[in-house]
Write a protein that holds these residues in place. Sequence first.
Motif, PDB file in Angstrom:
ATOM      1  N   ASP A   1       0.636   4.132  -2.799  1.00  8.97           N
ATOM      2  CA  ASP A   1       0.526   5.536  -2.453  1.00  8.97           C
ATOM      3  C   ASP A   1       1.653   6.325  -3.116  1.00  8.97           C
ATOM      4  N   PHE A   2       2.850   5.753  -3.045  1.00 14.78           N
ATOM      5  CA  PHE A   2       4.031   6.396  -3.608  1.00 14.78           C
ATOM      6  C   PHE A   2       3.864   6.631  -5.110  1.00 14.78           C
TER       7      PHE A   2
ATOM      8  N   ARG B   1       9.710  11.715 -12.816  1.00 19.59           N
ATOM      9  CA  ARG B   1       9.525  12.140 -11.441  1.00 19.59           C
ATOM     10  C   ARG B   1       9.561  10.931 -10.502  1.00 19.59           C
ATOM     11  N   PHE B   2       8.899   9.856 -10.910  1.00 18.20           N
ATOM     12  CA  PHE B   2       8.879   8.664 -10.055  1.00 18.20           C
ATOM     13  C   PHE B   2      10.273   8.055  -9.927  1.00 18.20           C
TER      14      PHE B   2
ATOM     15  N   GLU C   1       7.071  12.664 -18.205  1.00 16.47           N
ATOM     16  CA  GLU C   1       7.412  13.549 -17.090  1.00 16.47           C
ATOM     17  C   GLU C   1       7.059  12.903 -15.764  1.00 16.47           C
TER      18      GLU C   1
ATOM     19  N   GLN D   1      -3.784   4.581  -6.519  1.00 18.04           N
ATOM     20  CA  GLN D   1      -4.852   4.056  -5.662  1.00 18.04           C
ATOM     21  C   GLN D   1      -6.105   3.698  -6.443  1.00 18.04           C
ATOM     22  N   GLU D   2      -6.419   4.525  -7.451  1.00 20.91           N
ATOM     23  CA  GLU D   2      -7.696   4.336  -8.123  1.00 20.91           C
ATOM     24  C   GLU D   2      -7.717   3.087  -9.001  1.00 20.91           C
TER      25      GLU D   2
ATOM     26  N   ASP E   1      12.207  10.103  -7.610  1.00 23.33           N
ATOM     27  CA  ASP E   1      11.683   9.922  -6.251  1.00 23.33           C
ATOM     28  C   ASP E   1      12.109   8.585  -5.649  1.00 23.33           C
TER      29      ASP E   1
ATOM     30  N   ARG F   1      -6.178   0.164  -8.068  1.00 23.44           N
ATOM     31  CA  ARG F   1      -5.808  -0.951  -7.202  1.00 23.44           C
ATOM     32  C   ARG F   1      -6.517  -2.251  -7.590  1.00 23.44           C
TER      33      ARG F   1
ATOM     34  N   ASP G   1      15.619   8.949  -4.667  1.00 23.65           N
ATOM     35  CA  ASP G   1      15.764   9.869  -3.537  1.00 23.65           C
ATOM     36  C   ASP G   1      15.160   9.287  -2.261  1.00 23.65           C
ATOM     37  N   HIS G   2      13.960   8.738  -2.385  1.00 24.95           N
ATOM     38  CA  HIS G   2      13.188   8.317  -1.222  1.00 24.95           C
ATOM     39  C   HIS G   2      13.681   6.986  -0.659  1.00 24.95           C
TER      40      HIS G   2
ATOM     41  N   GLU H   1       0.833  -1.207   0.000  1.00 26.96           N
ATOM     42  CA  GLU H   1       0.000   0.000   0.000  1.00 26.96           C
ATOM     43  C   GLU H   1       0.868   1.256   0.000  1.00 26.96           C
ATOM     44  N   GLU H   2       2.013   1.195   0.682  1.00 25.58           N
ATOM     45  CA  GLU H   2       2.925   2.341   0.646  1.00 25.58           C
ATOM     46  C   GLU H   2       3.402   2.609  -0.774  1.00 25.58           C
TER      47      GLU H   2
ATOM     48  N   LEU I   1       4.378  12.807 -23.673  1.00 21.71           N
ATOM     49  CA  LEU I   1       5.230  13.717 -22.911  1.00 21.71           C
ATOM     50  C   LEU I   1       4.855  13.759 -21.434  1.00 21.71           C
TER      51      LEU I   1
ATOM     52  N   LYS J   1       1.025   6.742  -6.660  1.00 19.71           N
ATOM     53  CA  LYS J   1      -0.277   7.379  -6.903  1.00 19.71           C
ATOM     54  C   LYS J   1      -1.144   6.553  -7.846  1.00 19.71           C
TER      55      LYS J   1
END
Lengths: 658, 267
Positions: free
Chosen positions: B150-151, B205-206, B201, B155-156, B209, B158, B212-213, B146-147, B197, B153
């Motif tokens: 969420d990470f 970003r993911f 993008e 959820q919709e 992330d 699932r 980084d995360h 689930e994390e 495009l 994005k």
Amino acid sequence: MATNAAAQADTFPKLLIRNAELFGSRPAMRHKDLGIWQTWTWREQLEIVRAYAVGLHRLGLKRGETIAIVGANRPKLYWSVMAAQMIGAIPVPVYADAVAEELAFVLSHAEVRFAAVEDQEQVDKIMSVMERLPKLEQMVYDERRGLRDYDHSHLRAIDEVIADGRKALADDPAVGKWLDTEIAVGQGSDPSIILYTSGTTGQSKGVVLTGERSIAAAADTVAFDHLNENDVSLAYLPLAWVGDHYLNYAQGLVAGFCIACPENTDTAMADLREIGPTFYFAPPRTLELLLTRVMIRMEDAGFLKRKMFHFFIGVARKYGERILNKQPVPFTGRLLYAIGDVLVYGPLKNVLGFSRVRTAYTAGEAIGPDLFAFYRSIGLNLKQLYGQTEAFLYLTAQPDGQIHSDTVGPPCPHVDLRIAENGEVQFKSPGMFTGYFHDEAKTQEALTSDGYVKTGDAGFFDEKTGHLKIIDRAKDVGKLTDGTLFPPKYIENKLKFFPNIREAVAYGDGRDYVAVMLNIDLTAVGSWAERNKVVYASYQELAGHSQVYDMIEKHVAEVNRDLAKDKVMAGAQIKRFLILHKELDADDGELTRTQKVRRGFIAERYAPLITALYDGSTEADIATEVTFEDGRKGVIKARVKIRDMKTKPAAGAMEQAA
Amino acid sequence: MRAPTNGPDVAAGDVLLAVENVSLSFGGVRAVSDVSFDIRKGEIRAIIGPNGAGKTSMLNVINGFYHPQEGRITFKGQTRPKMRPYEAADGGIARTFQNVALFRGMTALDNIMAGRSLKMNKSFFWQLLRYGPAMQEEVEHRARVEEIIDFLKIQEIRRIPVGRLPYGLQKRVELGRALAMEPELLLLDEPMAGMNLEEKEDMSRFILDVNDHYGTTIALIEHDMGVVMDLSDRVVVLDHGEKIADGTPDEIKSNQAVIDAYLGVAH
């Protein structure tokens, strides 16, 4: 019980304390996080908000200052509103999908020193217009992700602010005492929130509301709809819209009911099913979208299911509304309806998340009678209300059992409503605003000399029912050159009832005949194209496809038949139509943030198309600039075809040859 | 966020994976010949090159799908002559594929849960019963999944079978499944292929992330030069199975051999 006590509390923080005493262990807030519904009780919520308020104060937020709230419906943003109000600061919610330009306007106009935002996206957006916001000092955010490497000298997580406040409260009992005094000092006549209007008519204005008046208005409607602490609502409407602040925030605090925040905007539909709210609000557009989806899925269903669905929807259309209104219905009708309820309506309501809804409202624009009747016929107690931000929402609402699709109901309790000589609706209400923020001239403009507020809507009281009927925006109702009445909304709504038509814009005021520009619904038409083996690569190509034109032409012809039935409207039949090559979009300014069509702006933007609609050409070239979500711009070029329609000569109405 | 122009010290870290003099051929075709490079812990390393340069073969060698005829690979200080894919997975290497390779009939959630299977320890018997310790274990793994949902994005979607999802979202689910393995080294084979495009993008970003995360080391193959130059700390360039350049994006951009390989040379 709740409403009596509400009368004693004149600010929202005081109500919060009352609720923590009355309903302490009942749920106040729910939020789906990591796939699980998290719950906070009223007592827990009070503790968090107190800590948050202290934390914000320690960051420097002071009484009378403004704090922007930017993001989706999340507990921490609702708590930001509560915490700010607790120390006398004024929250200013801003639409989460506002582009940087709009955001900069509101934030600078409201002179915010603080901003509570949802995530990195909003932080970035605000940072991009930072030079226009010299007063902005601190931002607090809910979602940490992606923000780790940012300069945190003016940026803090809401969690940290709450933790800091909690520590201060625990370390020093004097802090708690100070907070109690701050709450007590708060007056009902202080501004409690500034809501910026969506700007249907030009630049948005900051509507200042007070706690006392807000609570008085909410207490009236809570009593009107018998809402209590056992109710649940799903907070999925934009946080910055008066509807959300009224229906969920204000009514929730007054009645003590639970607000459930969806996981994110896209999951709202699924979350609705899981939560099963008892109080529901949806603008007509959302109801339309839902119905479209249901209809499409039924088209794809098996033969037996499809037949059964259509048969029982027919039964519902015949008897459903009368049963809901407790009118006499023949026994066979009741029996068929009961069977239909088990087989179709019940499951359908369950899928849509309406199983437990006791009261549902719709408002914002005129709702198609067919659409309205559909939901009522399957047993959803859908009612209409009429109101606006300046009134803190409610002016009229339909009481249970007195429902008419073409009225918006009688005035709410304590609302003083009158029709001016020019047909404009004017009011005085318990929740009415105190003025526009920093805009005395506009405030004066909106008020009559004897203190009534002008709504800008044309309407009249129906003689038979005594209910208010809103025709259109006073300035929108027009006339064709031959004097035929031209109500654009009426025609547009008739068109929009077809699932294939997403949006319609009608023109005709001061013209010889009525012409419309249409948007197809990509979901509906896309599914149709799949079934009919129509190949397309883009929205633009699908919209220009001749088979799509043929299909839409049938819809327009049906609307014309419908219009022809009515003597007054027969002259306003649609003579020509075209399908736009792009979807109308709020980012391009074609719709308002609440998804209303901006007819005048569209006419300017698509001027070559309008000219072509009225000069007889069969196609026209158009180039439009579009704005992407990140603010970049591009140009879409297209050649749009125009179709002529045959109109039906109706009873007594002569038609020119098309 | 991450500035690729900062020079080599950004990527300073221990060597996580070293490829030394690796050669791989299929029959007479030499897919990779005598290639050496390393991937340092915490960096984003891009492998680029024209079509048929041997990039995907290189990834397949790294995660043990192919076994090189010559050379050796050292991962976390351990050199193994032959590593099988499941050993690589167990050792902390996860990957996504050039063509999405998901279980199309399963939901997005189940697909990502599948990525946790190596981390589940309870016996088949308990898992069959979904009772007691197995249930508890499943709940813990579900929380991690689930994390990730969420990470990323998602959820919709699932509960939606991935076969019904648009391509861009399928790619995201695939990334989610790879992340569910909590890899130390993540191999991405053309994560942006076929995307528009906006999707590119989002995916960029993911990737940033994730790096980084979670601090995950990432090796990616990508054709979109803009993406490569923006994302990566260091780039290795292959052409006809040989390494022709290795360095920071800026060095690569001005490297004559690379320009020749991409634009062609007058003969």
